[in-house]
Scaffold this motif. Structure first.
Motif, PDB file in Angstrom:
ATOM      1  N   GLY A 134       0.923  -1.099  -0.015  1.00  0.00           N
ATOM      2  CA  GLY A 134       0.091   0.052  -0.053  1.00  0.00           C
ATOM      3  C   GLY A 134       0.934   1.395  -0.065  1.00  0.00           C
ATOM      4  N   SER A 135       0.474   2.163  -0.701  1.00  0.00           N
ATOM      5  CA  SER A 135       1.335   3.490  -1.120  1.00  0.00           C
ATOM      6  C   SER A 135       0.781   4.696  -0.706  1.00  0.00           C
ATOM      7  CB  SER A 135       1.777   3.512  -2.440  1.00  0.00           C
ATOM      8  OG  SER A 135       2.625   4.778  -2.795  1.00  0.00           O
ATOM      9  N   SER A 136       1.373   5.829  -0.507  1.00  0.00           N
ATOM     10  CA  SER A 136       0.788   7.132  -0.021  1.00  0.00           C
ATOM     11  C   SER A 136       0.311   7.737  -1.518  1.00  0.00           C
ATOM     12  CB  SER A 136       2.026   8.122   0.288  1.00  0.00           C
ATOM     13  OG  SER A 136       2.238   7.776   1.504  1.00  0.00           O
ATOM     14  N   ASP A 137       0.430   7.249  -2.835  1.00  0.00           N
ATOM     15  CA  ASP A 137       0.037   7.512  -3.927  1.00  0.00           C
ATOM     16  C   ASP A 137      -1.599   6.977  -3.988  1.00  0.00           C
ATOM     17  OD1 ASP A 137      -0.100   4.950  -4.636  1.00  0.00           O
ATOM     18  OD2 ASP A 137       1.393   4.888  -6.066  1.00  0.00           O
ATOM     19  N   GLY A 138      -2.100   6.244  -2.926  1.00  0.00           N
ATOM     20  CA  GLY A 138      -3.387   5.901  -2.953  1.00  0.00           C
ATOM     21  C   GLY A 138      -3.783   4.431  -3.486  1.00  0.00           C
ATOM     22  N   SER A 139      -2.918   4.036  -4.038  1.00  0.00           N
ATOM     23  CA  SER A 139      -3.037   2.637  -4.727  1.00  0.00           C
ATOM     24  C   SER A 139      -2.490   1.636  -4.013  1.00  0.00           C
ATOM     25  CB  SER A 139      -2.373   2.821  -6.165  1.00  0.00           C
ATOM     26  OG  SER A 139      -0.879   2.413  -6.085  1.00  0.00           O
ATOM     27  N   ILE A 140      -2.969   0.395  -4.114  1.00  0.00           N
ATOM     28  CA  ILE A 140      -2.234  -0.873  -3.743  1.00  0.00           C
ATOM     29  C   ILE A 140      -1.928  -1.834  -4.815  1.00  0.00           C
ATOM     30  CG2 ILE A 140      -3.070  -2.813  -2.563  1.00  0.00           C
ATOM     31  CD1 ILE A 140      -5.205  -1.486  -0.957  1.00  0.00           C
ATOM     32  N   SER A 141      -0.681  -2.283  -4.635  1.00  0.00           N
ATOM     33  CA  SER A 141      -0.111  -3.110  -5.933  1.00  0.00           C
ATOM     34  C   SER A 141      -0.298  -4.568  -5.280  1.00  0.00           C
ATOM     35  CB  SER A 141       1.394  -2.718  -6.263  1.00  0.00           C
ATOM     36  OG  SER A 141       2.165  -2.632  -5.251  1.00  0.00           O
ATOM     37  N   VAL A 142      -0.454  -5.330  -6.115  1.00  0.00           N
ATOM     38  CA  VAL A 142      -0.282  -6.992  -5.831  1.00  0.00           C
ATOM     39  C   VAL A 142       0.531  -7.673  -6.586  1.00  0.00           C
ATOM     40  CG1 VAL A 142      -1.696  -9.100  -5.390  1.00  0.00           C
ATOM     41  CG2 VAL A 142      -2.904  -6.963  -4.872  1.00  0.00           C
ATOM     42  N   LEU A 143       1.592  -8.120  -6.181  1.00  0.00           N
ATOM     43  CA  LEU A 143       2.671  -8.679  -6.816  1.00  0.00           C
ATOM     44  C   LEU A 143       2.774 -10.200  -6.721  1.00  0.00           C
ATOM     45  CD1 LEU A 143       3.473  -6.112  -5.920  1.00  0.00           C
ATOM     46  CD2 LEU A 143       5.999  -6.658  -5.925  1.00  0.00           C
ATOM     47  N   SER A 144       2.545 -10.935  -7.981  1.00  0.00           N
ATOM     48  CA  SER A 144       2.422 -12.460  -7.750  1.00  0.00           C
ATOM     49  C   SER A 144       3.677 -13.127  -8.537  1.00  0.00           C
ATOM     50  CB  SER A 144       1.160 -12.850  -8.465  1.00  0.00           C
ATOM     51  OG  SER A 144      -0.039 -12.232  -7.923  1.00  0.00           O
ATOM     52  N   CYS A 145       4.220 -13.958  -8.045  1.00  0.00           N
ATOM     53  CA  CYS A 145       5.401 -14.613  -8.484  1.00  0.00           C
ATOM     54  C   CYS A 145       5.086 -16.003  -9.273  1.00  0.00           C
ATOM     55  CB  CYS A 145       6.463 -14.735  -7.653  1.00  0.00           C
ATOM     56  SG  CYS A 145       8.198 -15.474  -8.203  1.00  0.00           S
ATOM     57  N   ASN A 146       5.536 -16.341 -10.405  1.00  0.00           N
ATOM     58  CA  ASN A 146       5.758 -17.726 -10.912  1.00  0.00           C
ATOM     59  C   ASN A 146       6.875 -18.355 -10.571  1.00  0.00           C
ATOM     60  OD1 ASN A 146       6.545 -19.957 -12.493  1.00  0.00           O
ATOM     61  ND2 ASN A 146       4.823 -19.425 -14.014  1.00  0.00           N
ATOM     62  N   ILE A 147       6.980 -19.127  -9.316  1.00  0.00           N
ATOM     63  CA  ILE A 147       8.234 -19.545  -8.659  1.00  0.00           C
ATOM     64  C   ILE A 147       9.068 -20.238  -9.750  1.00  0.00           C
ATOM     65  CG2 ILE A 147       9.004 -21.022  -7.017  1.00  0.00           C
ATOM     66  CD1 ILE A 147       6.232 -20.770  -5.500  1.00  0.00           C
ATOM     67  N   ASP A 148       8.678 -21.126 -10.478  1.00  0.00           N
ATOM     68  CA  ASP A 148       9.609 -21.968 -11.321  1.00  0.00           C
ATOM     69  C   ASP A 148      10.401 -20.662 -12.465  1.00  0.00           C
ATOM     70  OD1 ASP A 148       8.595 -24.214 -10.520  1.00  0.00           O
ATOM     71  OD2 ASP A 148       7.063 -24.206 -12.196  1.00  0.00           O
ATOM     72  N   SER A 149       9.710 -19.625 -12.801  1.00  0.00           N
ATOM     73  CA  SER A 149      10.432 -18.918 -13.643  1.00  0.00           C
ATOM     74  C   SER A 149      10.955 -17.563 -13.001  1.00  0.00           C
ATOM     75  CB  SER A 149       9.746 -18.623 -14.790  1.00  0.00           C
ATOM     76  OG  SER A 149       8.447 -17.784 -14.346  1.00  0.00           O
ATOM     77  N   ASN A 150      10.617 -17.338 -11.797  1.00  0.00           N
ATOM     78  CA  ASN A 150      10.803 -16.055 -10.978  1.00  0.00           C
ATOM     79  C   ASN A 150      10.153 -14.877 -11.600  1.00  0.00           C
ATOM     80  OD1 ASN A 150      11.567 -14.140  -8.856  1.00  0.00           O
ATOM     81  ND2 ASN A 150      13.719 -14.003  -9.786  1.00  0.00           N
ATOM     82  N   VAL A 151       9.034 -14.932 -12.405  1.00  0.00           N
ATOM     83  CA  VAL A 151       8.659 -13.931 -13.125  1.00  0.00           C
ATOM     84  C   VAL A 151       7.473 -13.469 -12.489  1.00  0.00           C
ATOM     85  CG1 VAL A 151       7.117 -13.394 -15.258  1.00  0.00           C
ATOM     86  CG2 VAL A 151       8.947 -14.828 -15.496  1.00  0.00           C
ATOM     87  N   TRP A 152       7.586 -11.946 -12.403  1.00  0.00           N
ATOM     88  CA  TRP A 152       6.266 -11.559 -11.322  1.00  0.00           C
ATOM     89  C   TRP A 152       5.394 -10.605 -12.174  1.00  0.00           C
ATOM     90  CZ3 TRP A 152       6.809 -11.548  -5.932  1.00  0.00           C
ATOM     91  CH2 TRP A 152       7.780 -12.220  -5.434  1.00  0.00           C
ATOM     92  N   ASP A 153       4.089 -10.816 -11.762  1.00  0.00           N
ATOM     93  CA  ASP A 153       2.868 -10.037 -12.432  1.00  0.00           C
ATOM     94  C   ASP A 153       2.433  -9.242 -11.231  1.00  0.00           C
ATOM     95  OD1 ASP A 153       0.715  -9.787 -14.398  1.00  0.00           O
ATOM     96  OD2 ASP A 153      -0.306 -10.297 -12.566  1.00  0.00           O
ATOM     97  N   VAL A 154       2.303  -7.980 -11.833  1.00  0.00           N
ATOM     98  CA  VAL A 154       1.668  -6.762 -10.925  1.00  0.00           C
ATOM     99  C   VAL A 154       0.417  -6.271 -11.242  1.00  0.00           C
ATOM    100  CG1 VAL A 154       2.422  -4.631  -9.926  1.00  0.00           C
ATOM    101  CG2 VAL A 154       4.252  -6.076 -10.512  1.00  0.00           C
ATOM    102  N   LYS A 155      -0.526  -6.117 -10.158  1.00  0.00           N
ATOM    103  CA  LYS A 155      -1.681  -5.791 -10.632  1.00  0.00           C
ATOM    104  C   LYS A 155      -1.844  -4.585  -9.610  1.00  0.00           C
ATOM    105  CE  LYS A 155      -4.430  -9.506 -12.723  1.00  0.00           C
ATOM    106  NZ  LYS A 155      -3.178 -10.335 -13.100  1.00  0.00           N
ATOM    107  N   LYS A 156      -2.487  -3.584  -9.984  1.00  0.00           N
ATOM    108  CA  LYS A 156      -2.872  -2.442  -9.275  1.00  0.00           C
ATOM    109  C   LYS A 156      -4.299  -2.037  -9.104  1.00  0.00           C
ATOM    110  CE  LYS A 156       0.165   1.174  -8.979  1.00  0.00           C
ATOM    111  NZ  LYS A 156       0.745   2.322  -9.334  1.00  0.00           N
ATOM    112  N   ILE A 157      -4.584  -1.761  -7.755  1.00  0.00           N
ATOM    113  CA  ILE A 157      -5.823  -1.203  -7.255  1.00  0.00           C
ATOM    114  C   ILE A 157      -5.687   0.326  -7.160  1.00  0.00           C
ATOM    115  CG2 ILE A 157      -7.810  -1.232  -5.643  1.00  0.00           C
ATOM    116  CD1 ILE A 157      -6.759  -3.951  -4.754  1.00  0.00           C
TER     117      ILE A 157
END
Length: 320
Positions: A134-157
């Motif tokens: 959670g950030s002072s910019d008013g948004s929430i980011s959700v970081l999800s990791c594919n463990i096998d490839s260490n690729v991160w997906d980010v979704k923001k509220i």
């Protein structure tokens, strides 16, 4: 409502005092899953990790990577090995990994916010390796990791809270009610708009939606904490605020797993304190709540069988 009386409360015994040698104010201190290591962070921009054994402590690692005060830390579940998340005024979230004994490296660095990142929290491990911030910019980011490839997906509220988001906490994974049950992802957040909000991830829409808006505080909500599942037929959220109050929000599990426009949430004011309340934290069993604030005291609270909340212990932080 029960007014905290330090004369009536039993005092917590100070077992270990850690000299961190941070060069500025310490903002957070978190024990790992096994309670053997302590991570601390500070305005000196550093994160430190200590081994805690009996009444002794030893510095194991110093992590330098942030460019501003580090506000909060979160240990991942040991299912994912030794991972630690940190967030900072520098707008970054850094996920650190222990690659060998006491050797830590950056696993991932997130630069998805336009202002200070104030809070980080890992999802229940049953949901995978997922982190909310959670950030002072008013948004929430959700970081999800594919463990096998260490690729991160980010979704923001986006615009989760006007003015800013101060805290995020994941909802527990409730016991399945039938064989077709799919665990739902929920986050509770608190912000500078005086609101507590609950967010539900919609699989069909592939986005986070506002499920509930809880209104009772009259000033900035500084922290929120969703209690771990205890097997009881209800779920609990604690929130604290600059209005000096701690509020316990309760909902029956009969409706907690349902997408519904009706609230179902009720609340009780745990206590009104003498100063701003900064932090609330549940015990691992979800039956005891720790509260700390600007009065330099920590108090422990427990619900009685008849639904009242009583202070079972208090600790003055000035007895160092």
């Amino acid at each position: 409502m029960n007014t905290f009386n330090k004369e009536d409360a039993k005092m917590v015994t100070l077992q270990t005092q850690v000299d961190t040698s941070h060069e500025d104010m310490i903002h957070d201190a978190q024990m790992d899953y096994y309670g053997t290591r302590l991570a601390t962070c500070s305005s000196d921009k550093n994160v430190k990790i200590f081994e805690i054994s009996n009444s002794q402590h030893k510095l194991l690692a110093k992590l330098s990577g942030h460019e501003g005060p580090v506000w909060q830390l979160a240990w991942a579940h040991p299912t994912f090995e030794n991972l630690l998340a940190s967030c900072s005024y520098d707008k970054k979230v850094i996920i650190w990994k222990e690659t060998s004994t006491n050797q830590w490296e950056k696993l991932y660095e997130s630069n998805n916010h336009d202002s200070s990142v104030n809070s980080v929290c890992w999802a229940p491990h049953e949901l995978g390796l997922i982190l909310a911030a959670g950030s002072s910019d008013g948004s929430i980011s959700v970081l999800s990791c594919n463990i096998d490839s260490n690729v991160w997906d980010v979704k923001k509220i986006q615009n989760a809270h006007s003015i800013g988001c101060n805290s995020v906490s994941w909802g527990p994974v409730f016991p399945p009610t039938n064989f077709s049950y799919t665990p739902q992802k929920r986050i509770v957040s608190g912000g500078c708009d005086n609101l507590v909000k609950i967010w539900l991830y919609s699989e069909s829409e592939d986005k986070w939606i506002e499920e509930q808006k809880l209104e009772a505080h009259s000033d900035w909500v500084r922290d929120v904490a969703w209690a771990p599942s205890t097997g009881l037929p209800k779920t609990l959220i604690a929130s604290c605020s600059q209005d000096r109050r701690v509020i316990i929000w309760t909902k029956s599990l009969a409706t907690a797993n349902q997408e519904s426009s009706s609230s179902g949430w009720s609340y009780n004011i745990l206590n009104t304190f003498d100063d701003v309340v900064w932090h609330v934290s549940w015990s691992i069993m979800g039956n005891i709540l720790a509260v700390s604030g600007g009065d330099n005291k920590v108090s422990l609270w427990k619900e009685t069988p008849d639904g009242r909340w009583i202070c079972i212990s208090g600790l003055s932080q000035t007895n160092k």
